[in-house]
Structures are given as structure tokens and as C-alpha cells.
Write a protein that holds these residues in place. Structure first.
Motif, PDB file in Angstrom:
ATOM      1  N   PHE A 932      43.385  45.412  32.123  1.00 32.62           N
ATOM      2  CA  PHE A 932      43.632  46.044  33.238  1.00 32.62           C
ATOM      3  C   PHE A 932      42.520  45.710  34.460  1.00 32.62           C
ATOM      4  N   GLN A 933      41.375  45.029  33.991  1.00 32.26           N
ATOM      5  CA  GLN A 933      40.524  44.598  35.039  1.00 32.26           C
ATOM      6  C   GLN A 933      40.973  43.370  35.861  1.00 32.26           C
ATOM      7  N   ARG A 934      41.855  42.505  35.084  1.00 32.28           N
ATOM      8  CA  ARG A 934      42.484  41.295  35.676  1.00 32.28           C
ATOM      9  C   ARG A 934      43.507  41.780  36.364  1.00 32.28           C
ATOM     10  N   ALA A 935      44.372  42.883  36.216  1.00 35.56           N
ATOM     11  CA  ALA A 935      45.225  43.518  36.922  1.00 35.56           C
ATOM     12  C   ALA A 935      44.774  43.786  38.564  1.00 35.56           C
ATOM     13  N   LEU A 936      43.648  44.575  38.217  1.00 37.72           N
ATOM     14  CA  LEU A 936      42.934  45.206  39.538  1.00 37.72           C
ATOM     15  C   LEU A 936      42.589  43.996  40.174  1.00 37.72           C
ATOM     16  N   PHE A 937      41.771  43.058  39.855  1.00 35.14           N
ATOM     17  CA  PHE A 937      41.138  42.079  40.536  1.00 35.14           C
ATOM     18  C   PHE A 937      42.389  41.121  41.121  1.00 35.14           C
ATOM     19  N   THR A 978      28.576  45.829  34.726  1.00 32.28           N
ATOM     20  CA  THR A 978      28.443  44.810  35.565  1.00 32.28           C
ATOM     21  C   THR A 978      29.278  44.578  36.351  1.00 32.28           C
ATOM     22  N   TRP A 979      30.521  44.532  35.715  1.00 28.64           N
ATOM     23  CA  TRP A 979      31.852  44.087  36.448  1.00 28.64           C
ATOM     24  C   TRP A 979      32.172  45.388  37.543  1.00 28.64           C
ATOM     25  N   THR A 980      31.904  46.714  37.129  1.00 30.06           N
ATOM     26  CA  THR A 980      32.170  47.452  38.196  1.00 30.06           C
ATOM     27  C   THR A 980      31.365  47.481  39.337  1.00 30.06           C
ATOM     28  N   VAL A 981      30.012  47.183  39.177  1.00 31.27           N
ATOM     29  CA  VAL A 981      28.992  46.959  40.155  1.00 31.27           C
ATOM     30  C   VAL A 981      29.696  45.851  41.259  1.00 31.27           C
ATOM     31  N   LYS A 982      29.845  44.699  40.456  1.00 38.40           N
ATOM     32  CA  LYS A 982      30.399  43.687  41.298  1.00 38.40           C
ATOM     33  C   LYS A 982      31.477  43.910  42.088  1.00 38.40           C
ATOM     34  N   ILE A 983      32.369  44.596  41.496  1.00 36.49           N
ATOM     35  CA  ILE A 983      33.747  45.084  42.472  1.00 36.49           C
ATOM     36  C   ILE A 983      33.501  46.075  43.500  1.00 36.49           C
ATOM     37  N   CYS A 984      32.236  47.137  43.127  1.00 40.60           N
ATOM     38  CA  CYS A 984      32.084  47.986  44.250  1.00 40.60           C
ATOM     39  C   CYS A 984      31.256  47.077  45.301  1.00 40.60           C
ATOM     40  N   LYS A 985      30.677  46.151  45.107  1.00 41.58           N
ATOM     41  CA  LYS A 985      29.993  45.319  46.278  1.00 41.58           C
ATOM     42  C   LYS A 985      30.854  44.612  46.922  1.00 41.58           C
ATOM     43  N   GLU A 986      32.023  44.082  46.550  1.00 40.61           N
ATOM     44  CA  GLU A 986      32.703  42.975  46.990  1.00 40.61           C
ATOM     45  C   GLU A 986      33.988  43.673  47.658  1.00 40.61           C
ATOM     46  N   THR A 987      34.341  45.007  47.436  1.00 38.81           N
ATOM     47  CA  THR A 987      35.506  45.664  47.830  1.00 38.81           C
ATOM     48  C   THR A 987      35.376  46.196  49.274  1.00 38.81           C
ATOM     49  N   SER A 988      36.061  46.049  50.173  1.00 38.12           N
ATOM     50  CA  SER A 988      35.916  46.606  51.534  1.00 38.12           C
ATOM     51  C   SER A 988      37.282  47.165  51.984  1.00 38.12           C
ATOM     52  N   GLY A 997      37.811  56.798  43.434  1.00 39.64           N
ATOM     53  CA  GLY A 997      38.061  56.416  42.017  1.00 39.64           C
ATOM     54  C   GLY A 997      37.042  55.523  41.411  1.00 39.64           C
ATOM     55  N   LEU A 998      36.801  54.448  42.239  1.00 37.90           N
ATOM     56  CA  LEU A 998      35.957  53.379  41.951  1.00 37.90           C
ATOM     57  C   LEU A 998      34.338  53.815  41.885  1.00 37.90           C
ATOM     58  N   LEU A 999      34.253  54.392  42.866  1.00 38.37           N
ATOM     59  CA  LEU A 999      32.667  55.167  42.830  1.00 38.37           C
ATOM     60  C   LEU A 999      32.296  56.053  41.811  1.00 38.37           C
ATOM     61  N   SER A1000      33.295  56.830  41.518  1.00 36.05           N
ATOM     62  CA  SER A1000      33.285  57.771  40.295  1.00 36.05           C
ATOM     63  C   SER A1000      33.057  57.195  38.879  1.00 36.05           C
ATOM     64  N   LEU A1001      33.894  55.944  38.986  1.00 33.56           N
ATOM     65  CA  LEU A1001      33.750  55.146  37.641  1.00 33.56           C
ATOM     66  C   LEU A1001      32.552  54.654  37.481  1.00 33.56           C
TER      67      LEU A1001
END
Length: 1262
Positions: A932-937, A978-988, A997-1001
């Protein structure tokens, strides 16, 4: 006197007794001289050993002691000192055998304390000091405790002396044998009348607490070495029971002791409780004046314990800081276990406590009396856990104590009957557990169960279902109970209340399921497994299968009457017949005949007439209202499923059975089966030919719920759609992958879809949708099979037939939509409609199959390919699959929490992916997380045009559910963070729901890994940089940042909760330490870990808040919420200052500096900003937010000043002068405002003069 001395030196005591009887109590004057005093001392010295020797009669010894007590006050000081020393030495060496002369000792000490001066060594002591020395010397001897502590009741003791004495006794108590403890407890309680009540009670409780801990440790070691046990468990429990009786008796007589007892528990935390103190509290609860207080105290301790445990489990920060948790629930269960050792005085309190918890914390009725939580849900909240604890206490008490069984059973049944307005699931579960644990014992109280049966027709249907399911094992061994139930159910069948008749149907169906008929199929083929208790009960059963057959046929004849009653009653019958058939296959002929004859009423036998079903008899009218009379679709569904099951069973059974006895019966069955098949085939053919106009349903038809015609058409539409669905399922199963049959199925679906679209169109036109989507009648098993066939079946021979189904996008969407609907129903209620809907094992198997199919469909066919779904503004098939997966994972976590790994292990792996390690559930879980991480990416890397917000949101929700299965200590959990922090930083992306949802996670993961304050600080800095300072002008609204602000503020509140909880815990711990030992245990100069953690948490949080108050937040909710969090922050800072000032001083300079020189000045600037930017209406509505912040700051500064004076450290050097928030009048501004008001009044008065004058003249005329 010489005569007494002489006689006392002789061997015979007869002469001494005669002489004593002749003497009076008068002492000669010659004895008052020094020589006389020595003689009198000599008399005492000889008489005391004489009384202890046992040679004298008891009455004579008592008279001698009484005579000596009368004359003790005339002895001079030195004589008293010698006499007291004589007693002390005799006690130390153990010469006080009988203890008769000890009655004289308090009198000697009393007289001694009145002496002014006594020689002691080379100096002198007063009588009081000499008495203290004697008490000290005496208390060092363990022999004295066994002799008599209560003798000091008659000795005048100061409070200091009494405390010293009690402390000495309690310190030496551990050296006594266990059997010597109850007498000593009794004597200590007598002594407590003079004072030190709390000290005595605390000492006794702490002694038994230590013994319990020691005994528990020995019991753990005892598994390895049976010789290691120094204290037998039964002996310790009996001693504890006796001690409890002594304490309760003392409290009955001395209410001050009772008040002190309860006061000590109220002042300390629940961590000071132990099984002994819980048992003592429950025994004290039998005293009426203390009952309410004790149960309120225990209730508060239990809820606090569960809340604290929940708080600790949800925070890695608290888990690292505090090791272990003190469980009050475990203490109470240990008390129940200990009560089996003859604690009859505790059992009544346990029963009261159990019902008190279940009444107070049971499920509450929701809106309109509906239950808000199902019985199948796991106890998660503190209130649910407390209710479950009450049930455990009662169940264990019922098993262990025979005297209370009748009371427990009676109270449970009474609550089932009387609490009709609120849910009683918890009492039903308790009753079912009682039946399973002791069915034969319950038969002794069968009269109480029969009384409950009399109220069945008046009880809610859910209560009746639960009660009858619970009582099934008893019906198999008690003929009177079964006869009583049948009589009640027959009466209920003719009840004037609809619920009464539904209860009768429920009862009869349950009886049919559980009384097996000879020749029925094995229980492995049944829809429900028979419980162990029922198997045990069957051993003693007096019934045979032949008797059961007559019994079941009699019930079936009663149930046939239901076919002429309301639709709800018929519906229950149709839903229950399938399960009955599976459990009792020998009843097939009767059941099928009943269904067949009922179906014929609504079937049109003329083959040329359309439609094939008669809809008019299915409805009934009462005045202007139209009602459903016959749930035709459910009738067809029940008939089809029963027919298919029978055919399947006969197909598997016939090759093995060669008997000719049943030929006639089989021919009869084949006769109605073939006739039913003919009817169903005819219905299929004619339903395909029928147009909507044949049912009086088309686009021009009215479907509004406001008219009788609209209601009638709506009922017709739902019935027709249901029949279409059932025929689709029947034809799919009978088709055997024939292309022509599948084409017929698609024709049925097209008719169904057309009618469904009309309903949607009509319901969407009104302001409020008048129609809910009707619940699909397809069975869960069929949906599971259909999805597998549509998406995964690659058999070459079926390819052509399946292409007919796969070519229709609408049919694929319909199949997945129904699957999602069924899963949602399972999540909400714990079961689904149709066959096997109540069977948890089969339902879970279907879930596993659907999960595998949906996962394969989503991962192999990306949603980007499905452009058609997006153009039509509805979810694509991939999105529906993803939604189904989310609901499956959520349902499994709620309903099958132990089977999550089993669910994931059944999911197929994509060909390009490596096989996960099946040996580890964590590895398996993390493998699918990576999928599911791959699908979200992929979603996030596609750019704004290809980004699907809803799909991304669903993926985040799935990741959130799956991540709960990871252990926070595992490596996979760290990788997930680690993956969630990376996604949060790179998502705009500006999708607010996805960002939330992402911040709650991120927060939910982070809080289980370490404290989130550092993360909060980073986010606050990012928000500040995004929105800018409050003195800048901003026009653009960042909705994503708005969501982030709210989430950050909610996390601030969470951190404040933890800090507040830690301060309160530390405060209560310090208070109990001071009351217990009177001295601080912390080493000077060494800061406590909790205090250090609180300081660091608050320091980081103050820095984060400092960033937010400088930020130009959006006016509205964010601003108000931040003001509330600021107010709470200053309140907690004030609490911390109070703790440091009162309990324990330590360095607060860092927090004071951050709050005083950094945060407070910015707070006042932010208040001004809020007042300017908030709308007047919003500001008026939230009037309290700003004054609360100001008040919090001022209170904080006030207590800081007090602390500075006490600690001699100038903490106010870090505080800047606060902004003046008073309401002083500015004269210049006031003059300008008044001048402006006068000018406006002058202009308006001249305009209004004429208008106001005319009405006045009219009033005069009237």
C-alpha cells in the motif's frame, strides 16, 4: 504484714488463703515508714510470682491483685521504680506465664508517672521520663506482644509516647508467628481508642500486603520447589479473614476509626490498595453508613486505574518513564479468589460491587432507545472494562460460593425483566456464562428461570433472543423448563403486541435448531457448533431423537400460523428456516412443503401471463396507509437457499447410501424439488420478458413517500429488485458456467439495474432523499464466489461464459458494491443477512476470500486506467476495491482481533513481489504495508493532474489500520515511521482530507515510538513559516495548513494531558510518602526522573507555543483553540509551581524563563491580534477564551512570587512586566466619543420630533 511474708515463703498456700480472708484492706500506719515501704515492696515482689505460679485459685489470685492495685498509689517512687523494673525483667525472660499479674502493671506505670524525681543511674529522671525508658525497654522485647499490648489502655500516654509504642509494635510484628497476629490486631485496635488510628490501620494493612506479596513470590517459585513455601496459603487467608473481622467489629463500635479508615484511602492513590485492603473495604461496606462511600471509592479507583492504564499503553513516553502498572481490577479478582477461604463476610460485598459496576458502567441507550454498542464488541474504553470486571466478579463468585448463587441469579434475571428501556447485553452475557459454567446447579433454581419466561412476550426482542440462546443447554435436561417455555411461547404467538409474536418465533426457531432429530446430518455440517457445556449436558439427557422429531414437528405446525401474520413476523421465519434446515435436515420435507405452499400463493401459474409474481397480495392498506404484508423477495430467497442446500447434500450423500428404506421419502422430496425448479425457471424466463410497465413501475411512476401511491410503488420496486437478485444467484449456481445461462443472468441484471437507476433518479430530486439503497439479498457466500470468478478465475473452459459477465462494467461495479455493503453490515452488527450470516467461522472464511480477490484486483489493475469512472463523477472499480479492503481490515480488527494474521496470510502475492516470511505475523503484515505504501507513492509521484485525493485518503486509512498490528519495538515499526515522516515532508498537495489523514497517521505512530513534542515543535515552525507573523498582511487561505493547525493543537492538548497526569501522580505519591514515612526519600541534589521529564516536555511545548502565538493564524476555530490551549498551559504551569512550593523544591528556572520572557509577551500580542481579526459575533460567543488566558497568566505570576519568597531564588527576574489588562478609563478617548455621540443625537432628534409627536396626539383622542 510479717505474717503474709512468712506464709508466702512457706510451701503450703492454704494458711495464706485463710489469713488473707480474715484481713481487711486497711494498711497499718507503721507501714508508712521507710522500713514499712520496703516490707510492702517485698509483699509485691512475693505476691506477683505467686499469682503467676498457678498454684492459687483464680478468684484468690484476682483478689490479691485487686488488693495490691488499691495500695499501689501509696508506694514511694523508688519502690514503684523497682516494681516496674521487676515487671519488665519478668516479661523479657518470659516468666509471665499466665499473665494474671499484668493487670497490676498499668497501675504501677500510672503511679510512677506521677512521681516528681527518681534516681536513674548517676542522675535523676522525672516519673514521666522514667516511664518512657521502661516503655522503650519493654518494646524491644518480642515477648511482650504476645502478652498484652492492650494493658497500655489504662496508662496515661502522651501522643508522642503512643506513636512510639505503636511504631515499635508494628515494627516487631513481622517476628511473630502467624497465629499470634489476630490477637495482636485485636489489642492494637483496642489501643487505637487512645489515638494513632491511621497509624494502626496502615500498619496492619501494610503487614498483610507484604505477606501477600511474599506468598505470591513463593508460590511462583513453588512450581519448581514445593519445599520453599514458608507460609501456607490457607493459613494466611484464614488469619487475614480473622483480622478483617476484628477491624470491622472495631469500626462498628468506633465510628471515628471508620472515618479515619476511609479518609486514609481517599487521601492516597489507588496504587496503595491490595487484595487485603479491598476485602476489608468490602467488609466495611456491610455497615450501612459506610456502604455508599466505600463503593464510590472503589468505583473511582477502578475507573482511574483503567484510564491510567489506557493512557500509558497509548504513550511510549509514559511507558519508558513508568515501568509497570498497578491494576485495581487484578486486586479485586484476587480478592474473589482469596474469598474461597471462608471469607463469608466479604462475599456479600463482592456481589454488591459486581452489580454496582455493571449498573453504573453498562451500555447506555442511544437516541430513540437504540443500543449504541453491540454485545460482540471488545471492552476497549474504561467504562466497558469496568462493566466487564463487574461481570467477572459475579461469575467467579457464582462458581466459588454456593450461598450467594441464588441471589446472583435472581438479581440477573430481575434486571433482564425490569431494564427494558436500556440495553442488557452485559447481563445476558453474564447469564450465558453462568449457564455454561454450572448448568446442573442452575436446575436447582429452575423456578426462577420459569418466572422469567412468563415475561418473555413483554421483553425487547434482543433480550428474548439472548435469554433463549443462553438457556438452551438447560432445556435439554429439564422437561419442566422446556414445557414451561413452550407454553409461554404458544401464548406469545397470539399476543396483541407485535414484539410478543416475534419473540415467539425466535423461541421456536431456537428450539428447532437445538433439538436434533434422528438421522440429521453431523454437527460439522451445521451452521453453529454445539458448545462444550451442551455436549456435557447431553450425556444426562433423557430425550431421544424420536421424541425430538415429534416435538419439532409440533413446533413447525405452530410456526405455520405465522405465515398469516405481519411482514416482520414472516421475515423472521424466512430468515430462520435455513439455519433450522442445516441443523435438522430431517425436517426438510415439512419446511420445504411449508415454503412451497406459501410461494404458490404469489406465483402466477399461467405461463403466458406476465409478470410471474402477484404483487398486489403482498401489500395491505389500512385507511390511507399502505403496508408490506408479504416479504416476497425473502420468501423466494429462503426457498432458493433451502432448495440448493438440500440438492447439494443429497448429491454428496447419495453415492454413499444404498438403503432402500428411504426411497419413498426421496421420491417425495424429488417431486417437490423438481416442481420448485420448474417454478424458478419459469420465473426467470418471464421476469426477463417482463417490462417495468408490467409491474406498474416506469420512469413516469411516482415514488414519493408522501402519498399512498408512491409508497405502494416503492414497496413494489424493492420486492421486484429483491426477486431479480435471488434469481440471479440461483441461475448463477445452476448455470454450471453455461454461456446461455449467464446471458439470462445478465438480462436479469439489466432489468434490476434499470429499476435501480429509476429509484435513484426519483429519490435524488427531493430536498431530502426519500429512499435508502435497499439492502441486497445476495448471500455473502455467493458474493465471495462471484468476485473470485469475475476477477481471478482463469480456467480455459469457463473463459467464454465468464466473458459475458466480465464485459459489463456495471455488473462488475454492482458485485463489488454489494460486497462493500455486506462488509459494512458485518462491521456494524457482527452478522449479515442471508445464509451463514450468523456463523462467524464461515463469515470469516468469506472475508478472507474477498480480501484476496480485492487485493489482486487493486494491485493488478491501477485506477489510472479507469478513466470512465472518473468522468461519470463516481468511484472507479479500483476505488471500490480499496474501500472494501479498508472495511475488511477495520471489521477484522474489531470483530476478529486475533485473526488478523490469518486474514493476511490468505491474501495472494503478486507475481513480481517476493514471498513474505510466513513464519512471522509482523513480517506478513509489513509486506502488505509496503504494497500500500508503493501504491500511495505512485499516487503522489504522478503530479496534481493524476492525483486522486479519495484514493490517497483510503490508502492512508488502510496504512493506519495495518500499522496498529505492528509492535512498537519492532524494526518494521521504525521503518514505518521513517517512511511516514519522509512522505509528510515531501508532500505538498492541497487536499485537506488527505493531509489530515497523513498527519494523524504520523502522530499516532510517533506517540507509540517516543514523545511527539519534538515533532510538534518542527510542525509549529513550519506553520509559522507558511503563514508568517501576525503583524504581516495575508490574503491567501491555506486550507491544508488550517487542518494541520487543528491537528497540532489537538496533539498539544494530548501532551498537556500527559504532563498534568504526571504532576498529579507525583503529587499523590509525595503525599503518601510523607504520610507513610514522614521524611523525603529523594536524595538531595538528585532530580526525580518524572520531574525531569515534566520539565523537558513543558520546555519544548512552550517553545512550540511560542512559534504559534507569533503566527498569523486563520481567524476562527484555530485562534479560539489556541487561546484555550494557552489558558490550559498556564494552568498546568501554576499547578507545577504549587507542587514545587508545597511538596518538593527543584529547579524551575528553564520553564519560568521560557514562559516569562518568551511566551507571555507574545501572548498579549496574539490576544490583540485575535480581538482585531475575529468577527464581533464570534468574539462575543467566545468571550471567555481571552479573559481565561489573562487570568491564567496572572495566577501563574502570583504563585511564582510566593515560590520566590519561599525558595529565596528570584524567579521573577525572568518575567517581564505584564500588559495592563484593567479597564481604566482613557479621558481623551471618552471625551471624543461623547462629543461624537452628542452630534449624532442632535441630528436625529430634529428628524424624529414630528414623527413622534403625531402618535401622541392620537393617543390623547382615544
Amino acid at each position: 504484714m510479717d505474717k503474709i511474708v512468712l506464709l508466702s515463703d512457706g510451701d503450703s498456700t492454704v494458711e495464706l488463703q485463710k489469713f488473707k480472708n480474715k484481713q481487711t484492706g486497711t494498711v497499718p500506719k507503721s507501714c508508712l515508714s521507710t522500713e514499712g515501704s520496703n516490707r510492702r515492696l517485698l509483699v509485691y515482689q512475693h505476691c506477683i510470682p505467686l499469682c503467676e505460679s498457678g498454684d492459687l485459685q483464680t478468684e484468690v489470685a484476682a483478689d490479691i491483685i485487686g488488693l495490691l492495685m488499691l495500695e499501689t498509689h501509696t508506694l514511694p517512687g523508688p519502690s514503684l521504680a523497682k516494681l516496674a523494673s521487676l515487671f519488665v525483667e519478668a516479661i523479657k525472660v518470659g516468666k509471665m506465664g499466665s499473665g494474671k499479674s499484668l493487670e497490676l502493671f498499668p497501675t504501677v506505670l500510672t503511679a510512677l508517672s506521677a512521681c516528681e524525681a527518681l534516681s536513674y543511674g548517676k542522675g535523676e529522671l522525672s516519673g514521666e521520663e522514667y516511664k518512657k525508658q521502661l516503655i522503650n525497654s519493654l518494646c524491644s522485647s518480642s515477648q511482650y506482644f504476645f502478652v498484652s499490648v492492650s494493658d497500655f489502655r489504662d496508662v496515661p500516654l502522651s501522643l508522642e509516647e503512643l506513636q512510639f509504642l505503636v511504631e515499635k509494635v508494628l515494627r516487631m510484628i513481622t517476628k511473630l508467628d502467624l497465629q499470634e497476629i489476630p490477637p495482636l490486631v485485636y489489642q492494637l485496635l483496642l489501643l487505637s481508642a487512645k489515638g494513632c488510628k491511621k497509624q494502626v490501620l496502615d500498619g496492619i494493612i501494610s503487614y498483610f500486603k507484604e505477606q501477600d506479596v511474599r506468598q505470591e513470590e513463593e508460590q511462583k517459585q513453588g512450581d519448581l520447589d514445593l519445599e520453599v513455601q514458608s507460609i501456607p496459603q490457607d493459613q494466611l487467608r484464614h488469619v487475614e479473614g480473622t483480622a478483617i473481622l476484628h477491624i470491622v467489629f472495631a469500626i462498628r463500635l468506633d465510628h471515628d476509626l471508620g472515618r479515619e479508615f476511609l479518609k486514609s484511602f481517599k487521601q492516597t492513590s489507588y496504587g496503595d490498595l491490595c487484595p487485603f485492603s479491598v476485602a476489608l473495604l468490602l467488609s466495611v461496606a456491610r455497615i450501612q453508613r459506610y456502604e455508599e462511600q466505600v463503593f464510590d471509592l472503589l468505583k473511582g479507583a477502578i475507573v482511574r486505574s483503567f484510564k491510567d492504564e489506557q493512557l500509558q499503553l497509548a504513550s511510549k513516553f509514559l511507558q519508558d518513564l513508568l515501568h509497570g502498572h498497578c491494576s485495581v481490577a487484578q486486586m479485586i479478582l484476587d480478592t474473589v479468589k482469596n474469598s474461597m477461604f471462608g471469607w463469608d463476610h466479604v462475599t456479600q460485598g463482592l456481589v454488591q460491587l459486581g452489580f454496582f459496576l455493571m449498573d453504573a458502567f453498562g451500555p447506555k441507550p442511544g437516541p430513540f432507545g437504540k443500543t449504541t454498542e453491540g454485545s460482540a464488541t471488545i471492552a476497549r474504553t474504561p467504562t466497558q472494562q469496568a462493566c466487564k470486571l463487574g461481570g467477572q466478579v459475579l461469575l467467579q463468585g457464582f462458581k466459588m460460593h454456593e450461598p450467594i448463587r441464588g441471589e446472583i441469579l435472581e438479581q440477573v434475571l430481575n434486571r433482564l425483566v425490569t431494564k427494558t428501556a436500556s440495553p442488557v447485553n452485559h447481563y445476558l452475557d453474564l447469564f450465558a456464562d453462568i449457564v455454561v459454567s454450572a448448568p446442573m446447579i442452575l436446575l436447582e433454581s429452575s423456578s426462577k428461570v420459569m418466572e422469567t419466561f412468563d415475561h418473555l412476550s413483554y421483553l425487547p426482542l434482543a433480550t428474548v433472543q439472548g435469554l433463549l440462546k443462553a438457556v438452551q443447554p438447560l432445556l435439554k435436561v429439564s422437561m419442566s423448563l422446556k414445557d414451561s417455555l413452550i407454553l409461554v411461547l404458544r401464548k406469545a404467538m397470539f399476543s396483541s403486541q407485535l414484539d410478543g409474536r416475534k419473540s415467539a418465533v425466535t423461541g421456536f426457531l431456537l428450539l428447532l435448531k437445538n433439538f436434533k432429530v434422528l438421522g440429521s446430518l453431523a454437527s460439522s455440517q451445521c451452521s453453529q457448533a454445539v458448545s462444550t457445556s451442551q455436549i456435557q449436558v447431553d450425556v444426562h439427557s433423557r430425550y431421544n431423537s424420536a421424541a425430538n422429531e415429534a416435538f419439532c414437528l409440533e413446533i413447525l405446525s405452530s410456526l405455520r400460523r405465522c405465515l398469516s401474520q405481519q411482514a416482520d413476523v414472516r421475515l423472521m421465519l424466512y430468515e430462520g428456516f435455513y439455519d433450522v434446515l442445516r441443523r435438522n435436515s430431517q425436517l426438510a420435507s415439512s419446511i420445504m412443503q411449508t415454503l412451497f405452499s406459501q410461494l404458490k400463493r404469489y406465483y402466477e401459474p399461467e405461463q403466458d401471463l406476465l409478470p410471474p409474481v402477484k404483487l398486489e397480495p403482498c401489500i395491505t392498506a389500512l385507511g390511507d396507509q399502505v403496508y408490506l404484508q408479504e416479504p416476497l423477495a425473502h420468501l423466494v430467497s429462503c426457498t432458493v437457499h433451502c432448495l440448493l442446500w438440500l440438492q447439494n447434500m443429497r448429491r454428496t450423500a447419495n453415492p454413499k447410501d444404498g438403503d432402500s428404506d428411504d426411497d419413498e421419502e426421496e421420491e417425495e422430496e424429488e417431486g417437490y424439488q423438481s416442481e420448485l425448479q420448474t417454478i424458478l425457471e419459469s420465473m426467470t424466463r418471464r421476469m426477463i420478458k417482463s417490462e417495468l410497465e408490467d409491474f406498474e413501475l416506469d420512469k413516469s411512476a411516482e415514488f414519493s413517500m408522501g402519498s399512498s401511491v408512491g409508497v405502494k410503488n416503492s414497496i413494489y420496486a424493492v420486492l421486484v429488485m429483491g426477486v431479480y437478485e435471488i434469481l440471479m444467484e440461483y441461475n448463477f449456481i445452476k448455470a454450471n458456467y453455461s454461456k446461455s445461462h449467464f446471458e439470462e443472468l445478465m438480462e436479469l441484471f439489466n432489468r434490476y439495474h434499470k429499476l435501480s437507476e429509476i429509484l435513484k433518479e426519483k429519490s435524488g430530486k427531493g430536498r431530502v432523499p426519500s429512499h435508502k439503497t435497499p439492502r441486497s439479498l445476495l448471500s455473502l457466500g455467493f458474493i465471495s464466489t462471484l468476485l473470485t470468478v469475475l476477477f481471478r478465475d482463469s480456467t480455459q473452459s469457463r473463459e467464454e461464459a465468464l466473458s459475458v459477465l466480465r464485459s459489463s462494467g456495471e455488473f462488475l461495479r454492482y458485485a463489488v458494491t454489494v460486497a462493500v455493503q455486506k462488509i459494512q453490515q458485518l462491521e456494524e452488527t457482527g452478522n449479515t443477512d442471508g445464509p451463514d450470516g450468523q456463523n462467524t467461522d464461515r463469515t470469516f472464511r468469506f472475508l478472507c476470500d474477498m480480501t484476496s480477490v480485492l487485493m489482486w484486483r487493486y494491485t493488478n489493475i491501477p485506477s489510472v486506467v479507469e478513466d470512465a469512472g472518473r468522468k461519470e463523477k463516481r468511484s472507479s472499480l479500483s476505488l471500490l476495491c480499496l474501500e472494501g479492503l479498508l472495511k475488511i481490515f477495520t471489521t477484522c480488527q474489531q470483530r476478529y482481533p486475533d485473526k488478523m494474521a490469518q486474514l493476511l496470510s490468505t491474501m495472494d502475492i503478486s507475481e513480481e513481489d517476493a514471498e513474505p516470511d510466513n513464519g512471522s505475523a509482523t513480517e506478513m503484515n509489513f509486506f502488505y504495508i509496503r504494497q500500500f505504501q508503493r501504491a500511495l507513492f505512485t499516487q503522489l509521484s504522478g503530479g496534481d493532474e493524476e492525483f486522486n485525493g479519495k484514493e490517497a485518503q483510503l490508502l492512508v486509512s488502510i496504512l493506519s489500520v495495518l500499522s496498529r498490528q505492528l509492535k512498537p519495538s519492532s524494526q518494521q515499526f521504525v521503518q514505518m515511521i521513517t517512511w511516514t515522516v519522509k512522505i509528510c515532508k515531501e508532500t505538498s498537495f492541497e487536499d485537506s482530507a488527505f493531509s489530515k489523514g497523513l498527519l494523524s497517521l504520523l502522530f499516532n505512530l510517533h506517540v507509540l515510538y517516543k514523545s511527539p513534542v519534538s515533532l510538534l515543535l518542527e510542525l509549529c515552525q513550519d506553520i509559522h513559516s507558511q503563514l508568517g507573523d501576525i503583524d504581516q498582511v495575508h490574503t491567501q487561505l491555506h486550507y491544508t495548513v488550517f487542518r494541520a493547525q487543528l491537528l497540532v493543537l489537538s496533539q498539544v492538548d494530548r501532551v498537556l494531558d500527559e504532563v498534568d497526569w504526571l504532576i498529579a501522580r507525583k503529587k499523590s505519591q509525595t503525599a503518601s510518602d510523607k504520610s507513610g514515612s514522614g521524611e523525603a526519600t529523594q536524595t538531595t541534589g538528585q532530580q526525580d526522573p518524572i520531574e525531569k521529564a515534566v520539565t523537558l516536555q513543558l520546555g519544548t511545548l512552550l517553545t512550540a507555543l511560542n512559534e504559534l502565538v507569533q503566527t498569523a493564524l486563520l481567524p476562527g476555530t484555530c485562534t479560539i483553540t489556541l487561546l484555550r490551549e494557552l489558558s490550559r498551559t498556564y494552568t498546568i504551569l501554576t499547578t507545577l509551581v504549587k507542587y514545587v512550593r508545597i511538596c518538593k523544591p527543584y529547579d524551575l528556572s528553564m520553564n519560568v524563563k521560557l514562559s516569562g520572557s518568551h511566551l507571555t509577551p507574545q501572548c498579549y500580542s496574539f490576544i490583540t491580534y485575535a480581538q482585531v481579526h475575529l468577527s464581533p459575533a464570534k468574539l462575543l460567543r467566545e468571550t471567555k477564551a481571552i479573559p481565561n488566558v489573562v487570568f491564567g497568566i496572572e495566577q501563574y505570576e502570583k504563585y511564582l512570587i510566593t515560590l520566590s519568597k519561599k525558595s529565596k531564588v528570584n524567579l521573577m527576574q525572568y518575567m517581564k512586566l505584564s500588559t495592563s489588562r484593567d479597564f481604566r478609563i482613557n479621558a481623551a478617548s471618552l471625551d471624543a466619543a461623547m462629543q461624537e455621540q452628542d452630534d449624532s443625537q442632535e441630528t436625529t432628534e430634529s428628524q424624529d420630533a414630528e414623527e413622534t409627536h403625531e402618535p401622541k396626539q392620537k393617543k390623547r383622542k382615544q
